[in-house]
Design a protein around this motif. Structure first.
Motif, PDB file in Angstrom:
ATOM      1  N   ASN A  28      41.424   6.229  56.224  1.00  0.00           N
ATOM      2  CA  ASN A  28      41.904   6.714  54.851  1.00  0.00           C
ATOM      3  C   ASN A  28      43.160   7.533  55.350  1.00  0.00           C
ATOM      4  O   ASN A  28      42.999   8.912  55.073  1.00  0.00           O
ATOM      5  N   CYS A  31      44.430  10.750  53.161  1.00  0.00           N
ATOM      6  CA  CYS A  31      43.470  11.997  52.964  1.00  0.00           C
ATOM      7  C   CYS A  31      43.946  13.162  53.681  1.00  0.00           C
ATOM      8  O   CYS A  31      43.464  13.117  54.901  1.00  0.00           O
ATOM      9  N   ASN A 284      41.995  15.598  48.758  1.00  0.00           N
ATOM     10  CA  ASN A 284      41.338  14.675  49.446  1.00  0.00           C
ATOM     11  C   ASN A 284      42.240  13.226  48.682  1.00  0.00           C
ATOM     12  O   ASN A 284      42.761  13.231  47.931  1.00  0.00           O
ATOM     13  N   HIS A 285      41.453  12.074  49.448  1.00  0.00           N
ATOM     14  CA  HIS A 285      42.029  10.749  48.509  1.00  0.00           C
ATOM     15  C   HIS A 285      40.761   9.994  48.639  1.00  0.00           C
ATOM     16  O   HIS A 285      40.412   9.073  49.350  1.00  0.00           O
ATOM     17  N   TYR A 286      39.886  10.054  47.735  1.00  0.00           N
ATOM     18  CA  TYR A 286      38.476   9.439  47.628  1.00  0.00           C
ATOM     19  C   TYR A 286      38.750   7.968  47.328  1.00  0.00           C
ATOM     20  O   TYR A 286      39.404   7.762  46.531  1.00  0.00           O
ATOM     21  N   CYS A 290      34.937   5.209  51.643  1.00  0.00           N
ATOM     22  CA  CYS A 290      34.668   6.513  52.345  1.00  0.00           C
ATOM     23  C   CYS A 290      33.158   6.612  52.931  1.00  0.00           C
ATOM     24  O   CYS A 290      32.830   7.141  53.792  1.00  0.00           O
ATOM     25  N   CYS A 294      32.717   8.408  56.314  1.00  0.00           N
ATOM     26  CA  CYS A 294      32.998   9.987  56.152  1.00  0.00           C
ATOM     27  C   CYS A 294      31.835  10.714  55.587  1.00  0.00           C
ATOM     28  O   CYS A 294      31.564  10.435  54.274  1.00  0.00           O
ATOM     29  N   LEU A 296      31.756  13.596  54.253  1.00  0.00           N
ATOM     30  CA  LEU A 296      32.084  14.318  52.917  1.00  0.00           C
ATOM     31  C   LEU A 296      32.143  13.363  51.753  1.00  0.00           C
ATOM     32  O   LEU A 296      32.455  13.728  50.716  1.00  0.00           O
ATOM     33  N   TRP A 297      31.804  12.234  51.863  1.00  0.00           N
ATOM     34  CA  TRP A 297      31.892  11.051  50.614  1.00  0.00           C
ATOM     35  C   TRP A 297      31.268  11.622  49.506  1.00  0.00           C
ATOM     36  O   TRP A 297      31.763  11.601  48.315  1.00  0.00           O
ATOM     37  N   CYS A 300      33.392  14.575  48.028  1.00  0.00           N
ATOM     38  CA  CYS A 300      34.707  14.163  47.349  1.00  0.00           C
ATOM     39  C   CYS A 300      34.442  13.306  46.188  1.00  0.00           C
ATOM     40  O   CYS A 300      35.164  13.291  45.141  1.00  0.00           O
TER      41      CYS A 300
HETATM   42  S1  SF4 Z   1      35.031  11.228  52.094  1.00  0.00           S
HETATM   43 FE1  SF4 Z   1      36.725  12.568  51.261  1.00  0.00          FE
HETATM   44  S2  SF4 Z   1      37.218  13.706  53.135  1.00  0.00           S
HETATM   45 FE2  SF4 Z   1      36.356  11.829  53.739  1.00  0.00          FE
HETATM   46  S3  SF4 Z   1      37.919  10.269  53.994  1.00  0.00           S
HETATM   47 FE3  SF4 Z   1      37.082  10.286  51.716  1.00  0.00          FE
HETATM   48  S4  SF4 Z   1      38.211  11.716  50.672  1.00  0.00           S
HETATM   49 FE4  SF4 Z   1      38.694  11.939  52.529  1.00  0.00          FE
END
Ligand code: SF4
Length: 366
Positions: A28, A31, A284-286, A290, A294, A296-297, A300
Motif C-alpha cells: 500500500n 499510505c 492513511n490510504h485504507y 489492508c 496490516c 491497523l486495518w 483505518c
Molecule cells: S491498514 Fe491503515 S495503516 Fe495499514 S496500510 Fe491500510 S491504510 Fe495504511
C-alpha cells in the motif's frame, strides 16, 4: 540515529520492521501512516495498541510453533536437511556443503551481537565476490540492511545459497505452508516472494556499497521458496522469478516521502507518533486488502466508515464514486438533494447513478 527518528518514535523502543515490514509498505505505497511508522521503527501491532485496539495480527501460536519447528528441522546439524534438499534438486553437489550460520557465529540480541552479525554476513559475501573457494554455499540468517528514505533497516532473510561455480548468492525463504502445487494459497506465495524481493534489494544495496558495478546481474531476481509437503514435515523447493516483486518494492521505496526532510514536512511540526491523536491524524490510504497485511486495518476502516468514504463499499465503488468523495454526497447526487453538482464530474456521476437507479427499479418492478 537521526534525532528526528528518535523524536518521532516518542517514548517507544525501536522495533525492526524486517523484510515483512518493508514488503507491507510495498502493498500500500500510498499510505503515509504505514510508511511513517515503518521508517521510525514502530510495528503496526504496536500502533494498534497506541490507538486503544487489540492486536490481532500475530500468527496463531500453533502456526508459529509449526513454522519454527519446520525451520529448525531444516537448519539443524549444519543445515543437513536443507543441503540434502538442494542436492536432490541438483542445485548443489555433495562437496558443496560449506555452511555459515550467522546466528551461531554471533549469538545474542544486543546491539553488539547485531553489529557482529552484519560484519560476519559482509565477510561471507566478500569471500564469494573474491572467488574464495572457502566461501559458504549456505549462509543461514544473514543480516543485511535495506535503506528506506535514507534510514537503514536491518533484515534477516532465512538463508542465501550459491553453488561454488555461481558468482553470487540468491535469497531463500522457508515457509511451513503446505505445498499444494498449483493450488497453494497464492497470497502466501506472493507474500513470501515479496519478502525474498526485499532480501535481493538488500544484497544489491550491499554490492553498491562495495562499489561492485553489476549488482543486478549478481543478485539475481529469483527466489528459492522452501515449503512443506502437505501433512508431512518434509520440504519442497521452488526456484522462481521475482522480478515483478522486486520492481514493486523498488517503486514503493522510491515513492515520496523519499527522505526524512520530506517526511517531517508532511507531519505536523514537532510531533511524536506514540501520541494517539497524532497517529490518528496521519493520513492513511485504507483499502479492503489492508486486512491481509496490516494490523491497523480495523482502525483505518473505522476512520473510513466515520468519514463515509466510498472505499468501505469496496475498490470498485471507490473508483466509480471518486467524484463524489463520500457515500452521502453520492446519495445526494442520485436523489437530487443537497447542493447542486459542484463540477462537471459530479454532474456526470449524478446522471450515471440516476440512470442506474431507474434501470434497477424497472428490473424489480417498482
Ligand atoms: S491498514 Fe491503515 S495503516 Fe495499514 S496500510 Fe491500510 S491504510 Fe495504511
Amino acid at each position: 540515529m537521526d534525532p528526528r527518528i528518535i523524536r518521532l518514535r516518542g517514548t517507544l523502543a525501536p522495533e525492526e520492521p524486517g523484510a515483512r515490514g518493508i514488503e507491507r509498505v510495498a502493498r500500500n505505497p500510498d499510505c503515509l501512516r504505514l510508511r511513517a511508522l515503518t521508517i521510525v521503527g514502530i510495528k503496526p501491532a504496536t500502533a494498534v495498541k497506541i490507538l486503544g485496539g487489540v492486536d490481532r495480527e500475530g500468527q496463531s501460536p500453533f502456526a508459529l510453533t509449526l513454522g519454527q519447528r519446520f525451520e529448525r528441522q531444516l537448519i539443524k546439524n549444519g543445515a543437513a536437511n536443507l543441503l540434502a534438499l538442494y542436492r536432490d534438486q541438483r542445485h548443489l553437489t555433495v562437496a558443496e556443503a560449506k555452511v555459515a550460520d550467522i546466528g551461531e557465529l554471533a549469538p545474542g540480541s544486543g546491539a553488539a551481537a547485531r553489529r557482529r552479525r552484519e560484519r560476519e554476513t559482509r565477510r561471507a559475501l566478500e569471500a564469494k565476490l573474491r572467488g574464495d573457494p572457502l566461501a559458504p554455499n549456505l549462509i543461514i540468517k544473514p543480516r543485511l540492511t535495506v535503506s528506506l528514505v535514507g534510514v537503514s533497516h536491518p533484515i534477516e532473510p532465512d538463508y542465501l545459497v550459491a553453488a561454488d561455480g555461481e558468482a553470487f548468492y540468491r535469497v531463500g525463504e522457508i515457509k511451513s505452508y503446505p505445498d499444494r502445487g498449483g493450488k497453494t494459497d497464492q497470497s502466501d506465495i506472493r507474500s513470501a516472494c515479496r519478502q525474498a524481493a526485499v532480501g535481493v534489494i538488500g544484497l544489491r544495496q550491499i554490492l553498491d556499497q562495495l562499489a561492485v558495478t553489476n549488482s543486478e546481474h549478481l543478485a539475481v531476481a529469483e527466489a528459492d521458496l522452501v515449503l512443506r509437503v502437505t501433512g508431512l514435515f518434509l520440504p519442497t523447493l521452488h526456484r522462481q522469478s521475482i522480478k515483478g516483486e522486486i520492481d514493486s518494492v523498488l517503486r514503493a521505496i522510491a515513492d515520496a516521502p523519499t527522505n526524512l526532510d520530506e517526511l517531517d514536512a508532511m507531519l505536523p511540526h514537532g510531533v511524536s507518533l506514540d501520541n494517539p491523536a497524532v497517529l490518528r491524524s496521519v493520513p492513511n490510504h485504507y483499502r479492503p486488502s489492508c486486512k491481509e497485511h496490516c494490523g491497523l486495518w480495523e482502525q483505518c476502516r473505522g476512520q473510513a466508515l466515520a468519514a463515509r468514504h466510498p472505499i468501505v463499499l469496496g475498490d470498485l465503488a471507490a473508483e466509480k464514486l471518486a467524484a463524489a468523495s463520500s457515500v452521502d454526497r453520492a446519495l445526494d447526487l442520485v436523489n437530487s438533494t443537497g447542493a447542486p453538482p459542484r463540477n462537471a464530474a459530479e454532474a456526470a456521476l449524478g446522471e450515471e447513478l440516476r440512470a442506474a437507479d431507474t434501470l434497477l427499479r424497472r428490473a424489480i418492478g417498482q
